[in-house]
Design a protein around this motif. Structure first.
Motif, PDB file in Angstrom:
ATOM      1  N   LEU A 243       0.959  -1.285   0.117  1.00 48.99           N
ATOM      2  CA  LEU A 243       0.037  -0.091  -0.135  1.00 48.99           C
ATOM      3  C   LEU A 243       0.945   1.290  -0.028  1.00 48.99           C
ATOM      4  N   SER A 244       0.325   2.341  -0.462  1.00 44.74           N
ATOM      5  CA  SER A 244       1.029   3.782  -0.384  1.00 44.74           C
ATOM      6  C   SER A 244       1.126   4.251   1.011  1.00 44.74           C
ATOM      7  N   SER A 245       2.105   4.335   1.514  1.00 42.57           N
ATOM      8  CA  SER A 245       2.252   4.989   2.789  1.00 42.57           C
ATOM      9  C   SER A 245       1.425   6.235   3.066  1.00 42.57           C
ATOM     10  N   GLY A 246       1.354   7.108   2.090  1.00 38.88           N
ATOM     11  CA  GLY A 246       0.803   8.330   2.006  1.00 38.88           C
ATOM     12  C   GLY A 246      -0.651   8.182   2.231  1.00 38.88           C
ATOM     13  N   SER A 247      -1.265   7.520   1.128  1.00 34.68           N
ATOM     14  CA  SER A 247      -2.714   7.380   0.926  1.00 34.68           C
ATOM     15  C   SER A 247      -3.220   6.390   1.262  1.00 34.68           C
ATOM     16  N   GLY A 248      -2.518   5.183   1.605  1.00 39.23           N
ATOM     17  CA  GLY A 248      -3.186   3.849   1.822  1.00 39.23           C
ATOM     18  C   GLY A 248      -3.738   3.188   0.789  1.00 39.23           C
ATOM     19  N   GLU A 249      -3.620   3.804  -0.603  1.00 43.47           N
ATOM     20  CA  GLU A 249      -4.039   3.101  -1.593  1.00 43.47           C
ATOM     21  C   GLU A 249      -3.373   2.065  -2.059  1.00 43.47           C
ATOM     22  N   MET A 250      -4.128   1.014  -2.758  1.00 45.02           N
ATOM     23  CA  MET A 250      -3.055  -0.087  -3.313  1.00 45.02           C
ATOM     24  C   MET A 250      -1.959   0.273  -4.311  1.00 45.02           C
ATOM     25  N   TRP A 251      -0.902  -0.176  -4.027  1.00 46.16           N
ATOM     26  CA  TRP A 251       0.273  -0.041  -5.017  1.00 46.16           C
ATOM     27  C   TRP A 251       0.665  -1.568  -5.594  1.00 46.16           C
ATOM     28  N   SER A 252       0.391  -2.353  -5.012  1.00 44.59           N
ATOM     29  CA  SER A 252       0.874  -3.844  -5.708  1.00 44.59           C
ATOM     30  C   SER A 252       0.158  -4.861  -5.043  1.00 44.59           C
ATOM     31  N   GLN A 253      -0.239  -5.828  -5.837  1.00 38.62           N
ATOM     32  CA  GLN A 253      -0.556  -7.113  -5.174  1.00 38.62           C
ATOM     33  C   GLN A 253       0.246  -8.134  -6.390  1.00 38.62           C
ATOM     34  N   GLY A 254       1.223  -7.739  -6.642  1.00 40.07           N
ATOM     35  CA  GLY A 254       1.846  -8.590  -7.525  1.00 40.07           C
ATOM     36  C   GLY A 254       1.837  -7.918  -9.018  1.00 40.07           C
ATOM     37  N   GLY A 255       2.433  -8.421  -9.934  1.00 41.31           N
ATOM     38  CA  GLY A 255       2.516  -7.992 -11.230  1.00 41.31           C
ATOM     39  C   GLY A 255       2.111  -8.970 -12.347  1.00 41.31           C
ATOM     40  N   TYR A 256       1.487  -8.486 -13.489  1.00 45.21           N
ATOM     41  CA  TYR A 256       1.116  -9.431 -14.309  1.00 45.21           C
ATOM     42  C   TYR A 256       1.929  -8.930 -15.704  1.00 45.21           C
ATOM     43  N   PHE A 257       2.075  -9.857 -16.632  1.00 45.20           N
ATOM     44  CA  PHE A 257       2.671  -9.585 -17.907  1.00 45.20           C
ATOM     45  C   PHE A 257       1.933 -10.579 -18.877  1.00 45.20           C
ATOM     46  N   ASN A 258       1.495 -10.329 -19.970  1.00 43.24           N
ATOM     47  CA  ASN A 258       0.927 -10.998 -21.045  1.00 43.24           C
ATOM     48  C   ASN A 258       2.034 -10.978 -22.274  1.00 43.24           C
ATOM     49  N   ARG A 259       2.503 -12.079 -22.345  1.00 45.94           N
ATOM     50  CA  ARG A 259       3.469 -12.312 -23.189  1.00 45.94           C
ATOM     51  C   ARG A 259       3.227 -11.989 -24.859  1.00 45.94           C
ATOM     52  N   LEU A 260       2.070 -12.265 -25.113  1.00 48.74           N
ATOM     53  CA  LEU A 260       1.699 -11.922 -26.482  1.00 48.74           C
ATOM     54  C   LEU A 260       1.370 -10.445 -26.715  1.00 48.74           C
ATOM     55  N   THR A 261       0.628  -9.838 -26.034  1.00 51.56           N
ATOM     56  CA  THR A 261      -0.005  -8.434 -26.067  1.00 51.56           C
ATOM     57  C   THR A 261       1.302  -7.531 -25.473  1.00 51.56           C
ATOM     58  N   GLY A 262       2.088  -7.798 -24.450  1.00 50.34           N
ATOM     59  CA  GLY A 262       2.920  -7.077 -23.862  1.00 50.34           C
ATOM     60  C   GLY A 262       2.355  -6.212 -22.771  1.00 50.34           C
TER      61      GLY A 262
END
Length: 305
Positions: A133-152
């Motif tokens: 979470l962002s320490s300033g706003s508490g908003e979600m920053w990451s729950q892991g990353g995604y990558f589509n090998r075909l579409t980039g």
């Protein structure tokens, strides 16, 4: 027998940030010592790449229990992680590596959750990340990353999940709050690629390669970190020179050379390049919008009768 976990923290010339980060980390570790089952031994490994602001001396004076590795100033994030990992594996005989930043703050029960994951054997052949979470706003920053090998299509997973969901699968993990089993990466012959990805993309490249070797990549939503996003990367947008620097600086996620290497290694070409082009299209659009607003604010205001 206790499991050995090494917390790897690269630092360079931001003493006050490092002080706040270490104090927060030790506070969370003290909470673990009071409430944990004591089945995990945590070691802190700080890799200082020739800081000139007194960082090594302050650490040595205030936290003698920290394993301080001092390098010659020619490393970036990826090289520092490799040095810390080598030391942790060969000298400390660590079972797990926990990637960390000096500008993050863990939740109070963070290391209790890590212990539960280790005791439950969930981390065998699994790279597990944190909900950040962002320490300033508490908003979600990451729950892991995604990558589509075909579409980039590349980015962070930020959408929420149901309260009953504790583990979610993803494609890659960032370089903070990520737990890596040493046995699995050694058997797969994996290291961070400091030559091709010295700073940004070193984390995503590594965990994507872990996935290709058959390891599970996931996020534990009970592992909560707070990230100071204001101190992340190259963020200046003053003039056209800054735009050029953002395309060439190793501190920028928009470094063209690094992104070409990343998409060439992990994408299905030439299709994946469309995803890369799309990222730059939106980036340039945002930059131009910022420039127009800045120009408009500088114009004299005309009062109408």
């Amino acid at each position: 027998m206790k499991s050995e976990v090494s917390i790897l923290i690269p630092v360079f010339n931001r003493l006050q940030t490092t002080i706040r980060g270490l104090r927060s980390l030790f506070s969370a570790l003290d909470n673990y010592k009071l409430n944990g089952k004591q089945k995990v031994n945590y070691s802190i490994v700080v890799i200082d790449d020739a800081s000139s602001d007194g960082t090594p001396a302050w650490i040595a004076s205030n936290y003698s229990e920290i394993h301080l590795i001092r390098t010659e100033g020619n490393l970036w994030w990826t090289g520092a992680i490799n040095r810390g990992a080598d030391y942790s594996i060969k000298t400390l005989r660590s079972d797990y590596l926990l990637l960390w930043n000096d500008d993050v703050q863990p939740g109070d029960n963070y290391f209790l959750v890590v212990e539960d994951l280790i005791v439950s054997a969930l981390l065998q052949n699994t790279v597990a990340g944190s909900k950040i979470l962002s320490s300033g706003s508490g908003e979600m920053w990451s729950q892991g990353g995604y990558f589509n090998r075909l579409t980039g299509n590349l980015g962070m997973m930020v959408k929420g999940h149901t309260s009953g969901c504790e583990i979610i699968d993803c494609d890659w993990q960032p370089g903070m709050g990520t737990i890596i089993p040493v046995k699995s990466i050694l058997s797969a012959g994996l290291r961070w690629d400091e030559k091709r990805f010295p700073h940004y993309s070193g984390d995503s490249d590594f965990t994507l390669r872990c996935g290709k070797k058959g390891m599970r990549i996931c996020t534990c939503l009970n592992l909560v970190l707070y990230n100071n996003t204001s101190e992340t990367g190259f963020v200046r947008k003053q003039d056209i020179r800054d735009l050029w620097v953002s395309f060439t600086s190793l501190k920028s996620i928009y470094n063209i050379k690094i992104n070409l290497r990343f998409y060439s290694r992990h994408g299905i070409l030439p299709f994946a390049y469309m995803g890369m082009i799309s990222r730059y299209f939106f980036y340039l659009g945002g930059y131009m919008k910022h420039s127009v607003l800045k120009w408009h604010r500088r114009q004299p205001q005309i009062r109408h009768a």
